[in-house]
Write a protein that holds these residues in place. Structure first.
Motif, short mmCIF file in Angstrom:
data_model
loop_
_atom_site.label_atom_id
_atom_site.label_comp_id
_atom_site.label_asym_id
_atom_site.label_seq_id
_atom_site.Cartn_x
_atom_site.Cartn_y
_atom_site.Cartn_z
N GLU A 53 16.24 1.24 0.39
CA GLU A 53 15.33 0.46 -0.45
C GLU A 53 15.51 -1.03 -0.18
OE1 GLU A 53 15.06 -0.25 -5.16
OE2 GLU A 53 14.93 1.86 -4.54
N SER A 54 16.75 -1.46 -0.04
CA SER A 54 17.03 -2.87 0.26
C SER A 54 16.47 -3.26 1.62
CB SER A 54 18.54 -3.10 0.21
OG SER A 54 18.85 -4.41 0.60
N GLN A 55 16.62 -2.39 2.61
CA GLN A 55 16.09 -2.66 3.94
C GLN A 55 14.56 -2.72 3.90
OE1 GLN A 55 17.98 0.55 6.04
NE2 GLN A 55 19.70 -0.73 6.68
N ALA A 56 13.94 -1.83 3.13
CA ALA A 56 12.48 -1.83 3.01
C ALA A 56 12.02 -3.13 2.34
CB ALA A 56 12.02 -0.61 2.21
N GLN A 57 12.77 -3.57 1.33
CA GLN A 57 12.43 -4.82 0.64
C GLN A 57 12.49 -6.01 1.61
OE1 GLN A 57 11.53 -4.57 -2.53
NE2 GLN A 57 11.07 -6.72 -2.79
N LYS A 58 13.51 -6.05 2.44
CA LYS A 58 13.63 -7.13 3.43
C LYS A 58 12.46 -7.09 4.41
CE LYS A 58 18.66 -7.48 3.30
NZ LYS A 58 19.91 -7.20 4.03
N MET B 296 9.51 -5.83 3.85
CA MET B 296 8.29 -6.25 3.13
C MET B 296 8.23 -7.78 3.03
SD MET B 296 6.41 -3.67 2.52
CE MET B 296 5.24 -4.43 1.43
N LYS B 297 9.35 -8.42 2.76
CA LYS B 297 9.39 -9.89 2.70
C LYS B 297 8.98 -10.48 4.05
CE LYS B 297 12.80 -10.43 -0.95
NZ LYS B 297 14.15 -10.89 -1.31
N ARG B 298 9.48 -9.88 5.13
CA ARG B 298 9.14 -10.36 6.47
C ARG B 298 7.64 -10.20 6.72
NH1 ARG B 298 7.64 -8.76 11.18
NH2 ARG B 298 7.76 -6.54 10.73
N LEU B 299 7.09 -9.05 6.32
CA LEU B 299 5.66 -8.81 6.53
C LEU B 299 4.81 -9.77 5.71
CD1 LEU B 299 5.64 -4.91 6.65
CD2 LEU B 299 5.18 -6.48 8.55
N VAL B 300 5.21 -10.03 4.48
CA VAL B 300 4.46 -10.97 3.63
C VAL B 300 4.48 -12.35 4.26
CG1 VAL B 300 4.46 -12.16 1.39
CG2 VAL B 300 4.70 -9.68 1.48
N LYS B 301 5.63 -12.75 4.77
CA LYS B 301 5.75 -14.05 5.42
C LYS B 301 4.86 -14.12 6.66
CE LYS B 301 9.23 -17.24 7.19
NZ LYS B 301 10.66 -17.45 7.45
N GLU B 302 4.81 -13.01 7.42
CA GLU B 302 4.05 -12.98 8.66
C GLU B 302 2.54 -12.81 8.43
OE1 GLU B 302 3.88 -10.32 12.77
OE2 GLU B 302 5.74 -10.42 11.63
N TYR B 303 2.15 -11.92 7.50
CA TYR B 303 0.73 -11.59 7.32
C TYR B 303 0.14 -12.09 6.01
CZ TYR B 303 1.39 -8.35 11.21
OH TYR B 303 1.65 -7.81 12.43
N GLY B 304 0.98 -12.56 5.10
CA GLY B 304 0.50 -12.95 3.78
C GLY B 304 0.31 -11.71 2.91
N GLN B 305 0.22 -11.93 1.61
CA GLN B 305 0.12 -10.82 0.67
C GLN B 305 -1.14 -9.99 0.91
OE1 GLN B 305 0.62 -12.02 -3.39
NE2 GLN B 305 0.55 -9.94 -4.16
N ASP B 306 -2.27 -10.66 1.13
CA ASP B 306 -3.52 -9.93 1.37
C ASP B 306 -3.47 -9.14 2.67
OD1 ASP B 306 -4.62 -10.88 -0.98
OD2 ASP B 306 -5.67 -12.56 -0.01
N GLY B 307 -2.84 -9.71 3.69
CA GLY B 307 -2.70 -9.01 4.96
C GLY B 307 -1.83 -7.76 4.83
N VAL B 308 -0.76 -7.87 4.06
CA VAL B 308 0.11 -6.71 3.83
C VAL B 308 -0.62 -5.64 3.05
CG1 VAL B 308 2.22 -5.90 2.68
CG2 VAL B 308 2.27 -8.00 4.03
#
Length: 177
Positions: free
Chosen positions: A139-144, A146-158
């Motif tokens: 779960e912690s790895q998935a959270q990390k 997700m943070k990387r994806l939000v940073k890369e694609y933005g919330q709407d992109g994710v």
């Protein structure tokens, strides 16, 4: 003391599959549900587990580190016992000389004396605790991630990626060029 490649015994030299199953069953004799699940282990895994329950160590065959036994693909076997079957497999890195004369580190796998005591007393609680810890780690790895994806694609992109993933059918996208 450095063992030569040929000095490492194969785990099956002392723990043939049937003998290993018998040893493991005896170790867990007060916990029939554990014995039943162990019967589903492959011969290699049960041989390694039996050796480790006797406080023996393993490494991958061909390495020159002090260990009780050499096992083909020891890290894969130890990983399966640890991550899939929730046994408390420990490892430590041992410095050794590589085939080309450079210093390198190789893994030595074992079950600590403390973990053996816990396994003997209440294996189900050990398995449950290890499973829960593994879930928290995932779960912690998935959270990390997700943070990387939000940073890369933005919330709407994710959210768009998630929507696309949820709607994907199994198989390749035949419309992609």
């Amino acid at each position: 003391m450095t063992l030569m490649k040929n000095d490492l015994r194969k785990v099956t030299d002392d723990y043939a599959p049937e003998l290993a199953r018998q040893k493991v069953a005896t170790f867990f004799e007060d916990h029939p549900e554990t014995v039943q699940s162990i019967n589903e282990l492959s011969s290699t895994k049960v041989c390694v587990l039996a050796a480790m329950l006797d406080e023996k160590s393993i490494t991958t065959s061909g390495y020159t580190i002090p260990a009780d036994y050499g096992v083909k693909r020891a890290s894969a076997v130890a990983h399966a016992l640890d991550k899939i079957h929730s046994f408390p497999i420990s490892n430590r890195l041992v410095e050794t000389e590589s085939e080309v004369g450079k210093m390198t580190k190789q893994s030595l796998f074992y079950i600590s004396h403390e973990d053996l005591e816990k396994l003997k007393q209440d294996p189900e609680s050990v398995f449950k605790e290890r499973h829960e810890n593994a879930c928290r780690t995932r779960e912690s790895q998935a959270q990390k991630e997700m943070k990387r994806l939000v940073k890369e694609y933005g919330q709407d992109g994710v959210l768009e990626l998630l929507k696309n993933a949820a709607n994907d059918e199994a198989g390749w996208d035949t419309t992609a060029s």
